[in-house]
Structure formats: structure tokens, C-alpha cells
Design a protein around this motif. Structure first.
Motif, short mmCIF file in Angstrom:
data_model
loop_
_atom_site.label_atom_id
_atom_site.label_comp_id
_atom_site.label_asym_id
_atom_site.label_seq_id
_atom_site.Cartn_x
_atom_site.Cartn_y
_atom_site.Cartn_z
N PRO A 77 -2.38 -3.26 24.41
CA PRO A 77 -1.97 -1.89 24.78
C PRO A 77 -0.48 -1.78 25.12
N GLY A 78 0.10 -2.85 25.65
CA GLY A 78 1.50 -2.80 26.05
C GLY A 78 2.49 -2.94 24.90
N ASP A 79 2.00 -3.24 23.70
CA ASP A 79 2.87 -3.43 22.54
C ASP A 79 2.81 -2.19 21.66
N SER A 80 3.88 -1.39 21.70
CA SER A 80 3.88 -0.15 20.93
C SER A 80 3.99 -0.43 19.44
N ASP A 81 3.45 0.49 18.63
CA ASP A 81 3.55 0.37 17.18
C ASP A 81 5.02 0.43 16.77
N VAL A 82 5.29 -0.06 15.56
CA VAL A 82 6.67 -0.06 15.07
C VAL A 82 6.67 0.20 13.56
N LYS A 124 10.39 4.98 18.25
CA LYS A 124 10.22 6.21 19.01
C LYS A 124 8.98 6.95 18.51
N ASN A 125 8.33 7.69 19.43
CA ASN A 125 7.09 8.38 19.09
C ASN A 125 7.27 9.35 17.93
N ASP A 126 8.40 10.08 17.90
CA ASP A 126 8.59 11.05 16.82
C ASP A 126 8.79 10.34 15.48
N GLU A 127 9.43 9.16 15.50
CA GLU A 127 9.62 8.39 14.27
C GLU A 127 8.28 7.85 13.77
N LEU A 128 7.49 7.34 14.69
CA LEU A 128 6.16 6.83 14.32
C LEU A 128 5.30 7.95 13.75
N GLY A 129 5.37 9.10 14.40
CA GLY A 129 4.59 10.25 13.94
C GLY A 129 5.01 10.69 12.54
N LYS A 130 6.30 10.69 12.29
CA LYS A 130 6.81 11.10 10.98
C LYS A 130 6.32 10.18 9.88
#
Length: 294
Positions: free
Chosen positions: A228-233, A247-253
Motif C-alpha cells: 500500500p505504501g508504494d504508489s503506482d508509477v 503524480k495522481n493526475d499523470e497516473l490518471g491520464k
């Protein structure tokens, strides 16, 4: 599921935790650098996971932040793990960036590839031919070391206990260009057809007739991690090794781009059928100009 250990991910996790604790304490990079008698860029690179950090530096930083002793000990242990060498370390001279280290700890990867078969699905002969073509100035040792790394990475797909989930969309150009010549490419296509049947692999082909599509800006991969502590990239590839986006917006895009590409592609069943057909009746045979010697 057994979590794969990767010093690259440990370093990234440690850096994020150190940044969080610094910000919670209301302390600036400038103040930490002054207390540690080092540059602000060093602290910044540690926090972003781009530089390794000694156990002593971690202990000193956490002391500045007022971290309790028991929590300091836990993070110091992570720092020790982050300084261990991954299996790919002997080949570090031919690797660019941290992708292999992140891939080693991922639980799943979603990828779009425009030009070549992804490294996780390449045959050794295809990999060698591709590397020779892409880096003509490399010497023999560098080329073969790069091939060895590529073959070593593929155990992520075939291990029994915690094989990575791999969902990939290939532009039709990937399966139409005869890298390594006729025999090598046919063998590569047969390998792709086999991999498409593996339970942890979903393979689709984006056909030429799809026209303009969401992935025309380039190749990329979205890596997801089990902790859980390792964010997607997102890894957006380029000639100098690629760019990591977190960043969340980059991941979302990029997640949206991948979904749009996937929807425009042939189904996995249709893709497997096309690849098997191309292995027997390749496009480069129906377009002989320039391929008489193949």
C-alpha cells in the motif's frame, strides 16, 4: 503472494517516508542540508529515491525530525535493505535508469508498445538483433550483457508463486517488422502466440485500420505494486532511458490512455489468431521490395 524484494523500491519507499516526516515536522530542505552539512540537492534526491542513503544519514535526518527511537530503527533497517544489490547490478553499466529495479517489485504492468516486442516477451535472438540495431556502437560484451538482463527479467512472468500480471497492447507495426530476419521474427511471433495463452498475460494488437488513437504520443508502461505504501508509477520511454511519472493526475491520464488503446485494439482472442497467422504468412513476405535477401 510472496512480495519480491527490490532495493530500488525500498529506496523509493524510504525516500517518501523521509519526505513525509520532514514535512510533518515543518522543516525545510535548506534547514536539513545545513544541519547535515550537505547540499539541498542531496536531500532532495534521497527523498525522491534517486540516491541511496547510508544508515547514519537516515538516523541523523530522523533525529532532526524528532522521530521516536523505535521508528528510527525500522527505517534504518529499510535503508540497509535499500543499499543491497539487485540481481541486475553486475549489468548496471548497460542499464539506463531505474526501470528494471521497479519492475522487479511490481505486481502488475499495463503497457503499450509502438515499435518492438516488450522485453518481457522477447526471444534471445530477437533481443540481440533489436539491441544491435538500436545501439550499433555498442561492443559485443555490452550487447550480450543487455540480452542477459532481458532474459533474466522474464522470470517475472513464469515463476510459479507470484508471477507478475502483464497486460500489453502492441501496435501492429511491432508484429509486422522483421527484426532479425525472417526466421528470428517468425520464432518471435510463435513465442508471442504462446505467451498470449498464459493465464497472467493479456496480449492485444492495435491494428493499422484503427487509425489515429490515444497512444500516438509514445510507448509507456504503468507499474502497480503490492504494498500500500508504494504508489503506482508510469514509465514513459524515450531514447535517453525514459521518464518516471508519479503524480495522481499523470497516473490518471495514462490509465485513461491505456483503456482507450485497449478498447480500440483487437480482442485477446483475435490478437492471438492474427499473430499465429503472421507467423505463417508474415506481412514482409507479401511486400517483397527491399527484403529479397531475407
Amino acid at each position: 503472494m510472496t512480495t519480491r524484494q527490490s532495493p530500488t523500491v525500498r529506496r523509493r519507499r524510504l525516500g517518501a517516508e523521509l519526505r513525509k516526516r520532514r514535512e510533518h515536522a515543518g522543516i525545510t530542505l535548506e534547514f536539513v542540508a545545513e544541519r547535515m552539512e550537505c547540499s539541498q540537492s542531496k536531500i532532495s534526491r534521497i527523498e525522491t529515491g534517486h540516491s541511496s542513503v547510508t544508515s547514519r544519514d537516515v538516523r541523523d535526518m530522523l533525529t532532526i525530525y524528532g522521530t521516536p527511537t523505535d521508528e528510527v530503527d525500522v527505517l534504518v533497517e529499510i535503508a540497509k535493505e535499500a543499499r543491497q544489490k539487485g540481481w541486475w547490478h553486475p549489468y548496471s553499466s548497460v542499464l539506463v535508469g531505474a526501470y528494471v529495479g521497479l519492475e522487479a517489485a511490481a505486481s502488475s504492468i499495463r503497457a503499450y508498445e509502438q515499435q518492438v516486442v516488450p522485453g518481457l516477451l522477447q526471444s534471445a535472438e530477437y533481443a540481440e538483433a533489436m539491441i544491435r540495431g538500436a545501439w550499433p556502437d555498442w561492443d559485443e560484451e555490452a550487447i550480450m550483457n543487455r540480452v542477459r538482463v532481458r532474459m533474466g527479467r522474464q522470470s517475472l512472468l513464469t515463476r510459479q508463486d507470484d508471477a507478475i500480471r502483464f497486460q500489453v497492447v502492441l501496435d501492429e507495426s511491432v508484429v509486422s517488422r522483421p527484426v532479425g530476419g525472417d526466421r528470428v521474427m517468425r520464432d518471435q511471433l510463435r513465442l508471442l502466440a504462446e505467451a498470449a495463452s498464459w493465464p497472467n498475460v493479456t496480449l492485444q494488437v492495435l491494428p493499422f485500420e484503427a487509425g489515429p488513437h490515444a497512444g500516438m504520443d509514445g510507448t509507456f508502461a504503468i507499474l502497480e505494486f503490492p504494498e500500500p505504501g508504494d504508489s503506482d508509477v508510469v514509465y514513459a520511454e524515450n531514447a535517453t532511458g525514459g521518464l518516471f511519472l508519479e503524480k495522481n493526475d499523470e497516473l490518471g491520464k495514462y490509465t485513461k490512455i491505456f483503456e482507450n488503446i485497449r478498447k480500440a485494439a483487437l480482442s485477446p482472442e483475435e490478437s492471438a489468431e492474427l499473430i499465429a497467422q503472421l507467423a505463417e504468412e508474415p506481412l514482409w513476405k507479401s511486400r517483397p521490395r527491399g527484403f529479397e535477401s531475407i
